[in-house]
Design a protein around this motif. Structure first.
Motif, PDB file in Angstrom:
ATOM      1  N   UNK A 114      56.219  41.060  41.688  1.00 13.44           N
ATOM      2  CA  UNK A 114      55.600  41.250  42.782  1.00 13.44           C
ATOM      3  C   UNK A 114      54.375  41.052  42.683  1.00 13.44           C
ATOM      4  N   UNK A 115      54.438  41.586  42.165  1.00 10.62           N
ATOM      5  CA  UNK A 115      51.904  42.069  42.003  1.00 10.62           C
ATOM      6  C   UNK A 115      51.766  40.557  41.009  1.00 10.62           C
ATOM      7  N   UNK A 116      52.509  39.731  40.243  1.00 12.15           N
ATOM      8  CA  UNK A 116      51.739  38.503  39.981  1.00 12.15           C
ATOM      9  C   UNK A 116      51.826  37.694  40.770  1.00 12.15           C
ATOM     10  N   UNK A 117      52.792  37.495  41.777  1.00  9.94           N
ATOM     11  CA  UNK A 117      52.773  36.692  42.875  1.00  9.94           C
ATOM     12  C   UNK A 117      51.873  37.247  43.958  1.00  9.94           C
ATOM     13  N   UNK A 118      51.386  37.954  44.273  1.00  8.28           N
ATOM     14  CA  UNK A 118      50.643  39.189  45.244  1.00  8.28           C
ATOM     15  C   UNK A 118      49.438  38.239  45.245  1.00  8.28           C
TER      16      UNK A 118
END
Length: 192
Positions: A114-118
């Motif tokens: 999630x953090x990388x995609x965001x």
């Protein structure tokens, strides 16, 4: 022109920009209760002046987030967009919380976090407080759940938090940050 999160240029073609603005305006008009006293012309002018932000909104839209204006910051003069899809965005599910969690998995690794995609999309995960604010605008995540920004004190111990709405109540839960489920994604937000 490509609009992949890994693309070095974060620009949309004229056609993509027009399609996105049309979709955003239709959503804005349909959900006026989310942004009373705001006018679309002002939002559009801001968007057209900030092409990188428009690209981020396109990524939110492309992955199923259905971004919409939910607030206006009088101090900064910025419009605030949240993912307003009824369920956690389809194009952002089956992911763990962050890179550290992804690397900690020995087998059956998810494709992303999630953090990388965001970060690649140029957006941020909603906080628990923002998630609760979103739920005041409608009923979201009745069948899914969404990772939310996890406090460092929880993350340092290996956990991460997520939220959903069940029994007409907003719940905040915890899980190992490396976990992932087909019905859990993340919701993001963006200032324009």
């Amino acid at each position: 022109m490509t609009t992949s999160p890994n693309s070095p240029t974060k620009e949309l073609s004229t056609e993509q920009r027009e399609e996105l603005l049309k979709a955003l305006k239709a959503r804005f008009d349909k959900n006026i209760d989310r942004h009373k006293d705001l006018e679309w012309a002002n939002v559009q002018a801001k968007l057209e002046a900030q092409t990188e932000k428009l690209w981020s909104l396109h990524e939110m839209e492309r992955t199923g987030g259905e971004p919409d204006v939910v607030d206006y910051d009088n101090e900064t003069g910025e419009f605030i967009f949240y993912d307003c899809s009824a369920e956690s965005p389809k194009g952002r599910r089956s992911i763990c919380y962050d890179r550290e969690a992804l690397e900690s998995r020995k087998e059956h690794k998810p494709q992303n976090s999630a953090m990388e995609m965001a970060a690649a999309m140029g957006i941020e995960l909603l906080t628990e407080e923002q998630y609760r604010e979103l739920q005041e605008l409608g009923k979201f995540d009745l069948k899914t759940s969404s990772w939310v920004k996890t406090p460092a004190t929880i993350r340092e111990l290996g956990g991460a938090i997520f939220c959903d709405r069940r029994y007409n109540t907003i719940f905040m839960y915890h899980n190992g940050a490396e976990s992932y489920y087909g019905a859990r994604g993340f919701r993001g937000w963006l200032r324009v």
